[in-house]
Design a protein around this motif. Structure first.
Motif, PDB file in Angstrom:
ATOM      1  N   ASP A 222      89.475   0.583  39.344  1.00  0.00           N
ATOM      2  CA  ASP A 222      89.872  -0.650  40.111  1.00  0.00           C
ATOM      3  C   ASP A 222      90.807  -1.589  39.260  1.00  0.00           C
ATOM      4  OD1 ASP A 222      90.757  -1.454  42.259  1.00  0.00           O
ATOM      5  OD2 ASP A 222      89.007  -3.072  42.398  1.00  0.00           O
ATOM      6  N   GLU A 223      91.438  -1.081  37.837  1.00  0.00           N
ATOM      7  CA  GLU A 223      92.064  -1.941  37.053  1.00  0.00           C
ATOM      8  C   GLU A 223      93.424  -2.556  37.671  1.00  0.00           C
ATOM      9  OE1 GLU A 223      92.317   0.459  33.293  1.00  0.00           O
ATOM     10  OE2 GLU A 223      90.094   0.387  33.281  1.00  0.00           O
ATOM     11  N   SER A 240      92.897  -6.159  40.386  1.00  0.00           N
ATOM     12  CA  SER A 240      91.867  -5.666  41.076  1.00  0.00           C
ATOM     13  C   SER A 240      91.219  -5.844  42.005  1.00  0.00           C
ATOM     14  CB  SER A 240      90.579  -5.755  39.597  1.00  0.00           C
ATOM     15  OG  SER A 240      89.393  -5.037  40.029  1.00  0.00           O
ATOM     16  N   GLY A 241      90.874  -4.722  43.098  1.00  0.00           N
ATOM     17  CA  GLY A 241      90.244  -5.180  44.248  1.00  0.00           C
ATOM     18  C   GLY A 241      91.472  -5.583  45.344  1.00  0.00           C
ATOM     19  N   SER A 243      95.391  -4.065  46.998  1.00  0.00           N
ATOM     20  CA  SER A 243      96.019  -2.889  47.051  1.00  0.00           C
ATOM     21  C   SER A 243      97.446  -3.133  46.855  1.00  0.00           C
ATOM     22  CB  SER A 243      96.079  -2.339  48.506  1.00  0.00           C
ATOM     23  OG  SER A 243      96.513  -3.094  49.459  1.00  0.00           O
ATOM     24  N   ILE A 244      98.554  -2.203  46.392  1.00  0.00           N
ATOM     25  CA  ILE A 244      99.835  -2.523  46.253  1.00  0.00           C
ATOM     26  C   ILE A 244     100.441  -2.797  47.618  1.00  0.00           C
ATOM     27  CG2 ILE A 244     102.042  -1.304  45.806  1.00  0.00           C
ATOM     28  CD1 ILE A 244     100.386   1.009  44.073  1.00  0.00           C
ATOM     29  N   LEU A 245      99.944  -2.488  48.694  1.00  0.00           N
ATOM     30  CA  LEU A 245     100.546  -2.914  49.881  1.00  0.00           C
ATOM     31  C   LEU A 245     100.275  -4.341  50.117  1.00  0.00           C
ATOM     32  CD1 LEU A 245     101.932  -2.357  52.682  1.00  0.00           C
ATOM     33  CD2 LEU A 245      99.342  -1.667  53.595  1.00  0.00           C
ATOM     34  N   GLU A 246      98.979  -4.864  50.001  1.00  0.00           N
ATOM     35  CA  GLU A 246      98.731  -6.304  50.132  1.00  0.00           C
ATOM     36  C   GLU A 246      99.565  -7.059  49.305  1.00  0.00           C
ATOM     37  OE1 GLU A 246      93.886  -6.042  51.491  1.00  0.00           O
ATOM     38  OE2 GLU A 246      94.548  -5.907  49.176  1.00  0.00           O
ATOM     39  N   THR A 247      99.843  -6.489  47.918  1.00  0.00           N
ATOM     40  CA  THR A 247     100.512  -7.338  46.875  1.00  0.00           C
ATOM     41  C   THR A 247     102.020  -7.517  47.299  1.00  0.00           C
ATOM     42  OG1 THR A 247      98.930  -6.460  45.186  1.00  0.00           O
ATOM     43  CG2 THR A 247     101.039  -7.457  44.448  1.00  0.00           C
ATOM     44  N   VAL A 248     102.314  -6.616  47.797  1.00  0.00           N
ATOM     45  CA  VAL A 248     103.832  -6.581  47.970  1.00  0.00           C
ATOM     46  C   VAL A 248     104.077  -7.197  49.525  1.00  0.00           C
ATOM     47  CG1 VAL A 248     104.373  -4.530  46.670  1.00  0.00           C
ATOM     48  CG2 VAL A 248     104.160  -4.294  49.419  1.00  0.00           C
ATOM     49  N   ALA A 301      97.392   3.323  40.215  1.00  0.00           N
ATOM     50  CA  ALA A 301      98.407   3.544  39.265  1.00  0.00           C
ATOM     51  C   ALA A 301      97.280   4.389  38.108  1.00  0.00           C
ATOM     52  CB  ALA A 301      99.043   2.585  38.486  1.00  0.00           C
ATOM     53  N   ARG A 302      97.768   5.566  37.406  1.00  0.00           N
ATOM     54  CA  ARG A 302      97.213   5.963  36.286  1.00  0.00           C
ATOM     55  C   ARG A 302      97.714   5.535  35.244  1.00  0.00           C
ATOM     56  NH1 ARG A 302      93.537   9.879  37.557  1.00  0.00           N
ATOM     57  NH2 ARG A 302      93.791  11.069  39.553  1.00  0.00           N
TER      58      ARG A 302
END
Length: 310
Positions: A222-223, A240-241, A243-248, A301-302
């Motif tokens: 969860d980095e 960490s903790g 999601s991409i969706l929440e962030t955008v 993301a990896r």
């Protein structure tokens, strides 16, 4: 890329019927009397309910019918409880879609496996496979016969359909059903998570297609990482903790979404750079390996950075 649609259509409940214990059937038509958006077997629509909930329901009617959509709704959870208790004949609702991440692919043969309300996306698949002259059979399980919807529809196909209520036969015998399938046979499975997991353990690689009504359990690091948004011209840090969706969304970038748990495919986003860590329950193994799209509500993301078409 999987088939998807953001079209919203105002619909009217044209018919409502009890299909089985705990299962109600809705027939919807366009409120303006026109044709509804087209769809293929395996598709679902999002119902945008008046209480603010959004829920996904598989289309289980005839794709050739441009005037009506048919849904089967199991009373399970707040969204379906609302449908059962507060949606009546003549009511107007908004539906988004159709969207399809479970499309029926061309194949010489099919094994369809359905558990409970998982029969809904399978029903039009069976009709399509039968019309195409494909070699197919259906194994349909449920807790008891009276709780299994669409048995009348399926009786038309004779012994190609094997109905196995658990209280009469026990759990579905997957060890008997899956071995020895003819080359090229595809397995389509929809039902509760224990059934899906058991099928995945037994099915040959590349042969299985699944649809989940609940998120598949996932684990992983969860980095934090960065996302570059090419259409918005911004780069954001996904902590960490988060999601991409929440962030955008917090950054003011509009993204269509619904389930937020990786099951519906609404937030599918094109990946232009970097390697996704797929944690959804939608994409096939081939689509994951391709890496061209990801579900940003759960996947990460990896590596330190992703470039997305947002």
């Amino acid at each position: 890329m999987t088939e998807q649609s953001a079209v919203e259509t105002e619909v009217v409940v044209q018919d409502r019927a009890d299909l089985a214990e705990g299962v109600v059937g809705l027939t919807l038509r366009a409120a303006d009397g026109g044709a509804l958006p087209s769809w293929r077997p395996g598709a679902h629509v999002d119902l945008l309910l008046p209480d603010g909930l959004e829920r996904q329901y598989s289309l289980c009617g005839d794709p050739a019918d441009e005037r009506t959509w048919r849904l089967g709704v199991l009373k399970e959870g707040p969204g379906s409880t609302f449908v059962h208790e507060r949606v009546h004949l003549g009511d107007r609702l908004v539906a988004r879609g159709p969207r399809n991440h479970f499309a029926l692919e061309d194949a010489p043969g099919y094994l369809f496996l359905a558990g409970g309300i998982g029969i809904t996306p399978i029903l039009p698949m069976v009709a399509a496979a039968h019309a195409a002259g494909a070699d197919w059979r259906l194994l349909y399980g449920g807790r008891r016969r009276t709780a299994m919807a669409f048995l009348g529809d399926l009786s038309l196909y004779g012994d190609r359909v094997d109905v196995r209520p658990q209280d009469e036969f026990g759990l579905l015998d997957l060890d008997a059903a899956l071995p020895g399938l003819a080359p090229g046979t595809l397995v389509y499975c929809c039902g509760p998570e224990p059934m899906l997991a058991a099928v995945e353990e037994r099915c040959a690689p590349g042969a299985l297609r699944t649809e989940r009504f609940a998120a598949k359990p996932v684990t992983g690091p969860d980095e934090a990482f960065e996302v570059e948004l090419t259409l918005s011209g911004r780069t954001l840090k996904v902590g960490s903790g988060r999601s991409i969706l929440e962030t955008v969304e917090e950054a003011g970038v509009a993204v269509l979404s619904s389930c937020r748990e990786g099951t519906c495919g609404t937030c599918e986003t094109a990946v232009l750079g970097g390697e996704p860590d797929h944690r959804d329950s939608v994409l096939t193994e081939a689509e994951r390996a391709d890496g061209g799209f990801m579900m940003i509500c759960v996947s990460r993301a990896r590596g330190p950075r992703l470039t997305l078409e947002l």
